[in-house]
Motif scaffolding. Sequence first.
Motif, mmCIF file in Angstrom:
data_model
loop_
_atom_site.group_PDB
_atom_site.id
_atom_site.type_symbol
_atom_site.label_atom_id
_atom_site.label_comp_id
_atom_site.label_asym_id
_atom_site.label_seq_id
_atom_site.Cartn_x
_atom_site.Cartn_y
_atom_site.Cartn_z
ATOM 1 N N LYS A 100 47.703 41.358 39.738
ATOM 2 C CA LYS A 100 46.802 41.454 38.589
ATOM 3 C C LYS A 100 45.351 41.561 39.045
ATOM 4 C CE LYS A 100 45.045 38.782 34.679
ATOM 5 N NZ LYS A 100 45.095 37.462 33.968
ATOM 6 N N LYS A 101 44.955 40.716 39.982
ATOM 7 C CA LYS A 101 43.569 40.724 40.460
ATOM 8 C C LYS A 101 43.255 41.978 41.277
ATOM 9 C CE LYS A 101 43.036 35.689 40.462
ATOM 10 N NZ LYS A 101 41.800 35.570 39.654
ATOM 11 N N SER A 102 44.288 42.630 41.808
ATOM 12 C CA SER A 102 44.071 43.875 42.549
ATOM 13 C C SER A 102 43.613 44.991 41.614
ATOM 14 C CB SER A 102 45.355 44.306 43.266
ATOM 15 O OG SER A 102 45.737 43.363 44.236
ATOM 16 N N PHE A 103 44.188 45.023 40.406
ATOM 17 C CA PHE A 103 43.888 46.092 39.452
ATOM 18 C C PHE A 103 42.888 45.664 38.378
ATOM 19 C CE2 PHE A 103 48.079 47.138 41.157
ATOM 20 C CZ PHE A 103 47.873 48.454 41.556
ATOM 21 N N TYR A 104 42.779 44.352 38.187
ATOM 22 C CA TYR A 104 41.840 43.835 37.193
ATOM 23 C C TYR A 104 41.077 42.671 37.832
ATOM 24 C CZ TYR A 104 40.041 42.472 32.601
ATOM 25 O OH TYR A 104 39.224 42.180 31.540
ATOM 26 N N PRO A 105 40.094 43.005 38.682
ATOM 27 C CA PRO A 105 39.435 41.988 39.522
ATOM 28 C C PRO A 105 38.418 41.133 38.770
ATOM 29 C CG PRO A 105 38.490 44.140 39.942
ATOM 30 C CD PRO A 105 39.615 44.372 38.977
ATOM 31 N N THR A 106 38.917 40.238 37.954
ATOM 32 C CA THR A 106 38.056 39.295 37.244
ATOM 33 C C THR A 106 38.469 37.868 37.591
ATOM 34 O OG1 THR A 106 39.530 39.291 35.326
ATOM 35 C CG2 THR A 106 37.724 40.895 35.327
ATOM 36 N N TRP A 219 35.646 52.044 39.152
ATOM 37 C CA TRP A 219 36.151 50.715 38.771
ATOM 38 C C TRP A 219 36.220 49.792 39.970
ATOM 39 C CZ3 TRP A 219 36.946 47.627 34.819
ATOM 40 C CH2 TRP A 219 37.830 46.564 34.910
#
Length: 219
Positions: A100-106, A219
């Motif tokens: 998840k953090k790889s594609f949505y780094p929040t 991104w």
Amino acid sequence: WASFVFLCALLSKEFAVVFLPLIGLLMLIEAVETKRLRKYVKTGFYYLPPLAIYFLLRYLTLGKYTFGGFVFDRVTAPLAFLSLKERFFNGFLSFFLYLKKSFYPTDLSPDYSFNQIPAVRNIFSSPQAIVGLILLLGTIAMIIFGRKKLKIAASILLVPFIFISNTLFVTSGSFAERWWYFPSFGLAVIAAILIDWLANKYKRLQPAFLVFLLFLAVW
């Protein structure tokens, strides 16, 4: 030469020990592809001397703690106090969170303190852990059934994760984004293979893929 570089890697960062099972798996894939098992078994022995040197230096440095024996506490190593089954549940959750953090780094953090990621004691109480299990099984399926390039990429993703998941090998800490650097290389290659396959199969959509890749780069 590769075994010498492996020794240098061990002396630079102990995490490089994960290269040994990774190299073994990649050699097995190559042996199955070429049907030359004996050749790759022989090549594998070249990686044993660096390992012997590494453990000798480790023994001279750590003595009785060479192969473990560390005393964990619940603050720095909470997963050490869970059962093996519960550690696997948390490993599935970790796999999901890393992806998840790889594609949505929040919500990134240099360190995850005690209970920042609550432990999963029942997999059915954590949808994220269930999704992580499905994605993990998908990665294993790539290694077993995928083409050679996909097998290699999935191996680079999976093998290091086994060591950072705190399931079979318990360490201090439970989750750290910096542990994901090496596995993320395999993930990037898998993504590149998928995008390349789609772009070749649907050539009319190549302009759309270029726009997507530009967006991804920003991104």
